[in-house]
Design an enzyme around this catalytic site. Sequence first.
Site, PDB file in Angstrom:
ATOM      1  N   ARG A 274      -8.022  -0.388  -7.912  1.00 23.03           N
ATOM      2  CA  ARG A 274      -8.485   0.970  -7.665  1.00 23.03           C
ATOM      3  C   ARG A 274      -7.362   1.969  -7.475  1.00 23.03           C
ATOM      4  O   ARG A 274      -7.530   3.149  -7.761  1.00 23.03           O
ATOM      5  CB  ARG A 274      -9.336   0.984  -6.403  1.00 23.03           C
ATOM      6  CG  ARG A 274     -10.718   0.450  -6.586  1.00 23.03           C
ATOM      7  CD  ARG A 274     -11.416   0.465  -5.252  1.00 23.03           C
ATOM      8  NE  ARG A 274     -11.279   1.769  -4.617  1.00 23.03           N
ATOM      9  CZ  ARG A 274     -12.083   2.789  -4.845  1.00 23.03           C
ATOM     10  NH1 ARG A 274     -13.089   2.660  -5.647  1.00 23.03           N
ATOM     11  NH2 ARG A 274     -11.883   3.945  -4.241  1.00 23.03           N
TER      12      ARG A 274
ATOM     13  N   CYS B  86     -16.361  -2.735  -5.967  1.00 17.58           N
ATOM     14  CA  CYS B  86     -15.579  -3.962  -5.949  1.00 17.58           C
ATOM     15  C   CYS B  86     -16.172  -4.833  -4.862  1.00 17.58           C
ATOM     16  O   CYS B  86     -17.153  -4.457  -4.218  1.00 17.58           O
ATOM     17  CB  CYS B  86     -14.102  -3.681  -5.712  1.00 17.58           C
ATOM     18  SG  CYS B  86     -13.736  -3.117  -4.079  1.00 17.58           S
TER      19      CYS B  86
ATOM     20  N   ASP C 289      -7.691  -3.849   7.054  1.00 21.19           N
ATOM     21  CA  ASP C 289      -6.978  -4.869   6.286  1.00 21.19           C
ATOM     22  C   ASP C 289      -6.533  -6.057   7.143  1.00 21.19           C
ATOM     23  O   ASP C 289      -5.998  -7.032   6.616  1.00 21.19           O
ATOM     24  CB  ASP C 289      -5.747  -4.249   5.594  1.00 21.19           C
ATOM     25  CG  ASP C 289      -6.144  -3.413   4.382  1.00 21.19           C
ATOM     26  OD1 ASP C 289      -7.322  -3.451   3.984  1.00 21.19           O
ATOM     27  OD2 ASP C 289      -5.261  -2.721   3.836  1.00 21.19           O
TER      28      ASP C 289
ATOM     29  N   ASN D 113       0.806  -1.217   0.000  1.00 19.56           N
ATOM     30  CA  ASN D 113       0.000   0.000   0.000  1.00 19.56           C
ATOM     31  C   ASN D 113       0.841   1.270   0.000  1.00 19.56           C
ATOM     32  O   ASN D 113       0.340   2.351  -0.313  1.00 19.56           O
ATOM     33  CB  ASN D 113      -0.968   0.003   1.187  1.00 19.56           C
ATOM     34  CG  ASN D 113      -2.141  -0.944   0.940  1.00 19.56           C
ATOM     35  OD1 ASN D 113      -2.264  -1.514  -0.146  1.00 19.56           O
ATOM     36  ND2 ASN D 113      -2.990  -1.106   1.939  1.00 19.56           N
TER      37      ASN D 113
ATOM     38  N   ILE E  95     -15.083   0.626   8.138  1.00 14.08           N
ATOM     39  CA  ILE E  95     -14.470   1.314   6.989  1.00 14.08           C
ATOM     40  C   ILE E  95     -15.160   0.947   5.678  1.00 14.08           C
ATOM     41  O   ILE E  95     -15.469   1.814   4.875  1.00 14.08           O
ATOM     42  CB  ILE E  95     -12.959   0.982   6.898  1.00 14.08           C
ATOM     43  CG1 ILE E  95     -12.258   1.221   8.234  1.00 14.08           C
ATOM     44  CG2 ILE E  95     -12.299   1.787   5.772  1.00 14.08           C
ATOM     45  CD1 ILE E  95     -12.181   2.643   8.686  1.00 14.08           C
TER      46      ILE E  95
ATOM     47  N   ARG F  43     -17.229   1.944  -2.805  1.00 18.29           N
ATOM     48  CA  ARG F  43     -15.961   2.668  -2.859  1.00 18.29           C
ATOM     49  C   ARG F  43     -15.941   3.851  -3.840  1.00 18.29           C
ATOM     50  O   ARG F  43     -15.246   3.824  -4.852  1.00 18.29           O
ATOM     51  CB  ARG F  43     -14.821   1.699  -3.171  1.00 18.29           C
ATOM     52  CG  ARG F  43     -14.702   0.627  -2.109  1.00 18.29           C
ATOM     53  CD  ARG F  43     -13.567  -0.311  -2.343  1.00 18.29           C
ATOM     54  NE  ARG F  43     -12.293   0.199  -1.870  1.00 18.29           N
ATOM     55  CZ  ARG F  43     -11.168  -0.500  -1.899  1.00 18.29           C
ATOM     56  NH1 ARG F  43     -11.168  -1.706  -2.395  1.00 18.29           N
ATOM     57  NH2 ARG F  43     -10.058   0.010  -1.439  1.00 18.29           N
TER      58      ARG F  43
ATOM     59  N   ARG G  15      -2.232 -10.670  -5.477  1.00 15.37           N
ATOM     60  CA  ARG G  15      -2.269  -9.206  -5.560  1.00 15.37           C
ATOM     61  C   ARG G  15      -1.502  -8.587  -4.399  1.00 15.37           C
ATOM     62  O   ARG G  15      -0.979  -7.487  -4.524  1.00 15.37           O
ATOM     63  CB  ARG G  15      -3.720  -8.706  -5.501  1.00 15.37           C
ATOM     64  CG  ARG G  15      -4.516  -8.980  -6.742  1.00 15.37           C
ATOM     65  CD  ARG G  15      -5.844  -8.285  -6.649  1.00 15.37           C
ATOM     66  NE  ARG G  15      -5.651  -6.901  -6.234  1.00 15.37           N
ATOM     67  CZ  ARG G  15      -6.566  -6.156  -5.646  1.00 15.37           C
ATOM     68  NH1 ARG G  15      -7.763  -6.638  -5.396  1.00 15.37           N
ATOM     69  NH2 ARG G  15      -6.319  -4.916  -5.304  1.00 15.37           N
TER      70      ARG G  15
HETATM   71  C1  UD1 Z   1      -6.575   2.040   1.120  1.00 16.90           C
HETATM   72  C2  UD1 Z   1      -5.829   0.747   1.045  1.00 16.90           C
HETATM   73  C3  UD1 Z   1      -6.715  -0.415   1.484  1.00 16.90           C
HETATM   74  C4  UD1 Z   1      -7.284  -0.136   2.869  1.00 16.90           C
HETATM   75  C5  UD1 Z   1      -7.958   1.235   2.921  1.00 16.90           C
HETATM   76  C6  UD1 Z   1      -8.428   1.623   4.313  1.00 16.90           C
HETATM   77  C7  UD1 Z   1      -4.237   1.090  -0.737  1.00 16.90           C
HETATM   78  C8  UD1 Z   1      -3.799   0.773  -2.118  1.00 16.90           C
HETATM   79  N1  UD1 Z   1      -5.372   0.542  -0.309  1.00 16.90           N
HETATM   80  O1  UD1 Z   1      -7.672   1.962   0.202  1.00 16.90           O
HETATM   81  O2  UD1 Z   1      -5.916  -1.600   1.504  1.00 16.90           O
HETATM   82  O3  UD1 Z   1      -8.220  -1.139   3.183  1.00 16.90           O
HETATM   83  O4  UD1 Z   1      -7.047   2.253   2.464  1.00 16.90           O
HETATM   84  O5  UD1 Z   1      -7.360   1.599   5.196  1.00 16.90           O
HETATM   85  O6  UD1 Z   1      -3.566   1.798  -0.007  1.00 16.90           O
HETATM   86  N2  UD1 Z   1     -14.456   6.758   0.433  1.00 16.90           N
HETATM   87  C9  UD1 Z   1     -15.446   7.614   0.003  1.00 16.90           C
HETATM   88  N3  UD1 Z   1     -15.133   8.553  -0.942  1.00 16.90           N
HETATM   89  C10 UD1 Z   1     -13.871   8.685  -1.454  1.00 16.90           C
HETATM   90  C11 UD1 Z   1     -12.855   7.815  -0.979  1.00 16.90           C
HETATM   91  C12 UD1 Z   1     -13.173   6.864  -0.033  1.00 16.90           C
HETATM   92  O7  UD1 Z   1     -16.588   7.515   0.424  1.00 16.90           O
HETATM   93  O8  UD1 Z   1     -13.643   9.561  -2.302  1.00 16.90           O
HETATM   94  C13 UD1 Z   1     -14.786   5.708   1.439  1.00 16.90           C
HETATM   95  C14 UD1 Z   1     -14.591   4.314   0.854  1.00 16.90           C
HETATM   96  O9  UD1 Z   1     -15.725   3.897   0.128  1.00 16.90           O
HETATM   97  C15 UD1 Z   1     -14.377   3.501   2.093  1.00 16.90           C
HETATM   98  C16 UD1 Z   1     -13.616   4.461   3.014  1.00 16.90           C
HETATM   99  O10 UD1 Z   1     -13.869   5.765   2.503  1.00 16.90           O
HETATM  100  O11 UD1 Z   1     -15.586   3.148   2.678  1.00 16.90           O
HETATM  101  C17 UD1 Z   1     -12.127   4.201   3.085  1.00 16.90           C
HETATM  102  O12 UD1 Z   1     -11.577   4.317   1.825  1.00 16.90           O
HETATM  103  P1  UD1 Z   1     -10.061   4.807   1.578  1.00 16.90           P
HETATM  104  O13 UD1 Z   1      -9.434   5.185   2.888  1.00 16.90           O
HETATM  105  O14 UD1 Z   1     -10.075   5.816   0.494  1.00 16.90           O
HETATM  106  O15 UD1 Z   1      -9.390   3.479   1.066  1.00 16.90           O
HETATM  107  P2  UD1 Z   1      -8.486   3.269  -0.207  1.00 16.90           P
HETATM  108  O16 UD1 Z   1      -7.522   4.403  -0.338  1.00 16.90           O
HETATM  109  O17 UD1 Z   1      -9.330   2.912  -1.372  1.00 16.90           O
END
Ligand code: UD1
Length: 422
Positions: free
Chosen positions: A95, A119, A307, A23, A329, A124, A399
């Site tokens: 993503r 997904c 995670d 990550n 989350i 997300r 992955r």
């Molecule tokens: C990253 C990690 C993933 C981890 C997650 C939370 C990477 C590549 N992946 O994913 O392994 O599980 O952080 O620690 O680093 N959300 C919104 N709007 C947005 C963005 C996010 O509503 O614009 C929501 C998502 O749907 C989710 C939550 O916020 O419910 C957390 O998402 P986010 O922290 O953005 O996770 P990722 O960056 O996708």
Amino acid sequence: MDGIILKGGAVLEGTVTLGGSKNAALPVIISSLLSADKCSYRRVPGLRDVSTTLRLLSRLGVTIEKDLLADGHLELTADKIHELEAPYDLVKTMRASFLVLGPLLARFGEARVSTPGGCAIGSRPVDLHLRGLERMGACIRQDHGYIEARAKELKGAVIDLAFPSVGATENLMMAATLARGETEIRNAAQEPEIVELAAVLTGMGARVGGAGTGVIRVEGVPELHGMEHEMGPDRIEAGTFMVGAALTGGDVLIEDARADDLKAFLAKLRETGVRVTPGPGGVRVTGNGRVHGTDVATQPFPGFPTDLQAQMMVLMAVADGASVITENIFENRFMHVQELNRMGARIALDGNRATVRGVPELSGAPVMATDLRASVSLVLAGLVARGATEVSRVYHLDRGYENIEGKLARLGADIRRVQRDD
Ligand code: UD1
């Protein structure tokens, strides 16, 4: 499709070496788009998500000079970018590809990136990424499944995130490095991966402060230069092996693991009765008979990481007593529950809460999962199940885990990968 077959009952013992953090690696590799100079990275994990990122960068025109799989050394130069579009076929499989939006927009004034869609673990959305870029002056349009962003010049802004999204914080932090003036990201994610990305950006000449706290300030500069970086250890891989040690009543030194990056998780592990000993060489985890149930709720860092939720659930599935696991989350991150129940676990779901009643043992079964951490939880369950377990669809595992079967086998597990033609 490959499968993993394992027989339960072995006690894990010995030392395991961690790969570089997935990550952290994905955004760091993508940050090479911010400069025309060569960026050199070491200890890059040989994972499918990394190869997907490299395929995307190469399509944009980034020169990839070192063969990653050889020794984890990678050299990227983004001096001949000829394409500003991240296509659907690459963004849908991963993503994190969406993170090219900020850097491309900041450096080239425009970008077209497919929307990631949902997904297995939930819908997300990317609204926080987009609202933040709009605050910085970008004009954003959504058309035919793509986000098109334009900005002659991004301007510093105050961005208040409604949720401390890891991806949004990374995208905005990267975009802000080349914006005019200061950007303040409030309610920023505080994960160690954010701190690592900030260190890389700083190494490229960016002016970033506050990473690791809830407020990140970035003072834009006209351009960034190349740098060298060695990836930190993968804390989620570390936590996964710790659960393996705890489950099997084993004794494993997780070399290089950083206790500070896993505080909430280690506190919970200790509550279950497992001995956790951090030292200069890593963290040692020693099982101590059957573990006790404990309640867990996932939270943004420094809380318990989502995670590691699936892995922790396996431990609770064989614990003495009941536990409640709350997923805060992601909306649908309980894909492993049905499969664990097929292996004899007693887990009841109610919305985002799982009530786990510990059983003395699980029984092996053919199982599969549709996301990365759910898949690894089934491998862990197989370690303590009576008889054989076959986990199919292991491309999910690939992955995010490099040679997990080899690492577990070296610790004493009876595990192998098989090739299936289906
Ligand atoms: C990253 C990690 C993933 C981890 C997650 C939370 C990477 C590549 N992946 O994913 O392994 O599980 O952080 O620690 O680093 N959300 C919104 N709007 C947005 C963005 C996010 O509503 O614009 C929501 C998502 O749907 C989710 C939550 O916020 O419910 C957390 O998402 P986010 O922290 O953005 O996770 P990722 O960056 O996708």
